[in-house]
Write a protein that holds these residues in place. Structure first.
Motif, PDB file in Angstrom:
ATOM      1  N   LEU A  26    -140.327  34.343-130.054  1.00  0.00           N
ATOM      2  CA  LEU A  26    -141.631  33.778-130.393  1.00  0.00           C
ATOM      3  C   LEU A  26    -142.530  34.908-130.871  1.00  0.00           C
ATOM      4  CD1 LEU A  26    -142.011  31.598-127.179  1.00  0.00           C
ATOM      5  CD2 LEU A  26    -141.141  30.880-129.390  1.00  0.00           C
ATOM      6  N   GLN A  27    -142.790  34.918-132.147  1.00  0.00           N
ATOM      7  CA  GLN A  27    -143.652  35.920-132.754  1.00  0.00           C
ATOM      8  C   GLN A  27    -144.822  35.209-133.411  1.00  0.00           C
ATOM      9  OE1 GLN A  27    -143.042  39.307-132.740  1.00  0.00           O
ATOM     10  NE2 GLN A  27    -141.234  38.994-131.480  1.00  0.00           N
ATOM     11  N   LYS A  28    -145.963  35.230-132.762  1.00  0.00           N
ATOM     12  CA  LYS A  28    -147.146  34.531-133.249  1.00  0.00           C
ATOM     13  C   LYS A  28    -146.800  33.086-133.572  1.00  0.00           C
ATOM     14  CE  LYS A  28    -149.452  38.699-134.708  1.00  0.00           C
ATOM     15  NZ  LYS A  28    -150.072  39.443-135.740  1.00  0.00           N
ATOM     16  N   LYS A  29    -146.810  32.698-134.836  1.00  0.00           N
ATOM     17  CA  LYS A  29    -146.513  31.313-135.189  1.00  0.00           C
ATOM     18  C   LYS A  29    -145.071  31.111-135.648  1.00  0.00           C
ATOM     19  CE  LYS A  29    -151.202  30.087-136.139  1.00  0.00           C
ATOM     20  NZ  LYS A  29    -152.052  29.088-136.699  1.00  0.00           N
ATOM     21  N   ASN A  30    -144.296  32.184-135.675  1.00  0.00           N
ATOM     22  CA  ASN A  30    -142.897  32.080-136.081  1.00  0.00           C
ATOM     23  C   ASN A  30    -141.998  31.971-134.857  1.00  0.00           C
ATOM     24  OD1 ASN A  30    -143.516  32.391-138.839  1.00  0.00           O
ATOM     25  ND2 ASN A  30    -143.625  34.605-138.570  1.00  0.00           N
ATOM     26  N   VAL A  31    -141.076  31.017-134.901  1.00  0.00           N
ATOM     27  CA  VAL A  31    -140.126  30.832-133.811  1.00  0.00           C
ATOM     28  C   VAL A  31    -138.724  30.910-134.388  1.00  0.00           C
ATOM     29  CG1 VAL A  31    -139.284  29.262-132.037  1.00  0.00           C
ATOM     30  CG2 VAL A  31    -141.719  29.353-132.543  1.00  0.00           C
ATOM     31  N   SER A  32    -137.896  31.716-133.760  1.00  0.00           N
ATOM     32  CA  SER A  32    -136.499  31.837-134.152  1.00  0.00           C
ATOM     33  C   SER A  32    -135.648  31.413-132.957  1.00  0.00           C
ATOM     34  CB  SER A  32    -136.192  33.280-134.542  1.00  0.00           C
ATOM     35  OG  SER A  32    -134.808  33.463-134.707  1.00  0.00           O
ATOM     36  N   ILE A  33    -134.727  30.478-133.187  1.00  0.00           N
ATOM     37  CA  ILE A  33    -133.848  29.995-132.128  1.00  0.00           C
ATOM     38  C   ILE A  33    -132.413  30.293-132.536  1.00  0.00           C
ATOM     39  CG2 ILE A  33    -133.051  27.972-130.856  1.00  0.00           C
ATOM     40  CD1 ILE A  33    -135.828  26.724-131.382  1.00  0.00           C
ATOM     41  N   THR A  34    -131.693  30.991-131.645  1.00  0.00           N
ATOM     42  CA  THR A  34    -130.320  31.388-131.920  1.00  0.00           C
ATOM     43  C   THR A  34    -129.436  31.008-130.741  1.00  0.00           C
ATOM     44  OG1 THR A  34    -131.165  33.306-133.138  1.00  0.00           O
ATOM     45  CG2 THR A  34    -128.826  33.337-132.532  1.00  0.00           C
ATOM     46  N   ARG A  35    -128.327  30.363-131.027  1.00  0.00           N
ATOM     47  CA  ARG A  35    -127.362  30.074-129.968  1.00  0.00           C
ATOM     48  C   ARG A  35    -126.530  31.329-129.741  1.00  0.00           C
ATOM     49  NH1 ARG A  35    -121.962  27.133-129.471  1.00  0.00           N
ATOM     50  NH2 ARG A  35    -122.026  26.423-127.307  1.00  0.00           N
ATOM     51  N   LEU A  36    -126.511  31.824-128.494  1.00  0.00           N
ATOM     52  CA  LEU A  36    -125.786  33.045-128.168  1.00  0.00           C
ATOM     53  C   LEU A  36    -124.416  32.773-127.568  1.00  0.00           C
ATOM     54  CD1 LEU A  36    -128.647  35.164-126.565  1.00  0.00           C
ATOM     55  CD2 LEU A  36    -127.869  35.159-128.935  1.00  0.00           C
ATOM     56  N   TRP A  37    -124.258  31.625-126.925  1.00  0.00           N
ATOM     57  CA  TRP A  37    -123.011  31.330-126.228  1.00  0.00           C
ATOM     58  C   TRP A  37    -121.945  30.893-127.220  1.00  0.00           C
ATOM     59  CZ3 TRP A  37    -121.560  32.410-121.460  1.00  0.00           C
ATOM     60  CH2 TRP A  37    -120.396  31.833-120.976  1.00  0.00           C
ATOM     61  N   ASN A  38    -120.822  31.582-127.206  1.00  0.00           N
ATOM     62  CA  ASN A  38    -119.690  31.202-128.033  1.00  0.00           C
ATOM     63  C   ASN A  38    -118.492  31.008-127.116  1.00  0.00           C
ATOM     64  OD1 ASN A  38    -120.811  31.316-130.691  1.00  0.00           O
ATOM     65  ND2 ASN A  38    -120.941  33.515-130.426  1.00  0.00           N
ATOM     66  N   GLU A  39    -118.207  29.746-126.842  1.00  0.00           N
ATOM     67  CA  GLU A  39    -117.120  29.433-125.939  1.00  0.00           C
ATOM     68  C   GLU A  39    -115.788  29.770-126.606  1.00  0.00           C
ATOM     69  OE1 GLU A  39    -116.786  25.979-122.823  1.00  0.00           O
ATOM     70  OE2 GLU A  39    -116.531  25.250-124.858  1.00  0.00           O
ATOM     71  N   GLN A  40    -115.006  30.612-125.940  1.00  0.00           N
ATOM     72  CA  GLN A  40    -113.697  30.980-126.491  1.00  0.00           C
ATOM     73  C   GLN A  40    -112.658  29.982-126.014  1.00  0.00           C
ATOM     74  OE1 GLN A  40    -112.892  35.011-125.452  1.00  0.00           O
ATOM     75  NE2 GLN A  40    -114.521  35.826-126.725  1.00  0.00           N
ATOM     76  N   LYS A  41    -111.910  29.448-126.939  1.00  0.00           N
ATOM     77  CA  LYS A  41    -110.879  28.478-126.600  1.00  0.00           C
ATOM     78  C   LYS A  41    -109.543  29.210-126.459  1.00  0.00           C
ATOM     79  CE  LYS A  41    -113.283  24.855-128.919  1.00  0.00           C
ATOM     80  NZ  LYS A  41    -113.521  23.629-128.303  1.00  0.00           N
ATOM     81  N   THR A  42    -108.791  28.827-125.446  1.00  0.00           N
ATOM     82  CA  THR A  42    -107.476  29.405-125.253  1.00  0.00           C
ATOM     83  C   THR A  42    -106.426  28.329-125.436  1.00  0.00           C
ATOM     84  OG1 THR A  42    -107.581  29.005-122.880  1.00  0.00           O
ATOM     85  CG2 THR A  42    -108.306  31.164-123.645  1.00  0.00           C
ATOM     86  N   ASN A  43    -105.264  28.713-125.933  1.00  0.00           N
ATOM     87  CA  ASN A  43    -104.171  27.743-126.130  1.00  0.00           C
ATOM     88  C   ASN A  43    -103.215  27.775-124.977  1.00  0.00           C
ATOM     89  OD1 ASN A  43    -105.208  26.930-128.578  1.00  0.00           O
ATOM     90  ND2 ASN A  43    -104.108  28.504-129.714  1.00  0.00           N
TER      91      ASN A  43
END
Length: 95
Positions: free
Chosen positions: A78-95
């Protein structure tokens, strides 16, 4: 669950509406933001997290909620009126 995203005033007996839950969460969010901390970590369940994200970016809704993983992690800058949303979780799939 979808109805709670479509009708923000809907609530089941004994529960709270999407509107009420959002107001409750944002009161805490704004209180913490007023403390001028550089970094703050919020831990919550997926529905409430989606409501907070939706407040800052209206594209978040039922579809985004349904794609959450458990756990899931998002970063909001949150920077003044700018909002940046980023998904950080990357679920690793195993076989």
């Amino acid at each position: 669950m979808k109805r709670t995203f479509d009708d923000i005033d809907f609530k089941v007996d004994g529960g709270e509406s999407t509107k009420e839950a959002t107001v409750r969460a944002l009161e805490l969010f704004k209180e913490v933001m007023n403390e001028k901390q550089k970094t703050t970590l919020f831990v919550t369940h997926g529905n409430l997290m989606t409501l907070i994200l939706r407040y800052f970016d209206p594209k978040f809704g039922f579809s985004e909620w349904s794609r959450l993983t458990n756990p899931d992690v998002y970063q909001m800058d949150l920077q003044k009126k700018n909002v940046s949303i980023t998904r950080l979780w990357n679920e690793q799939k195993t076989n």
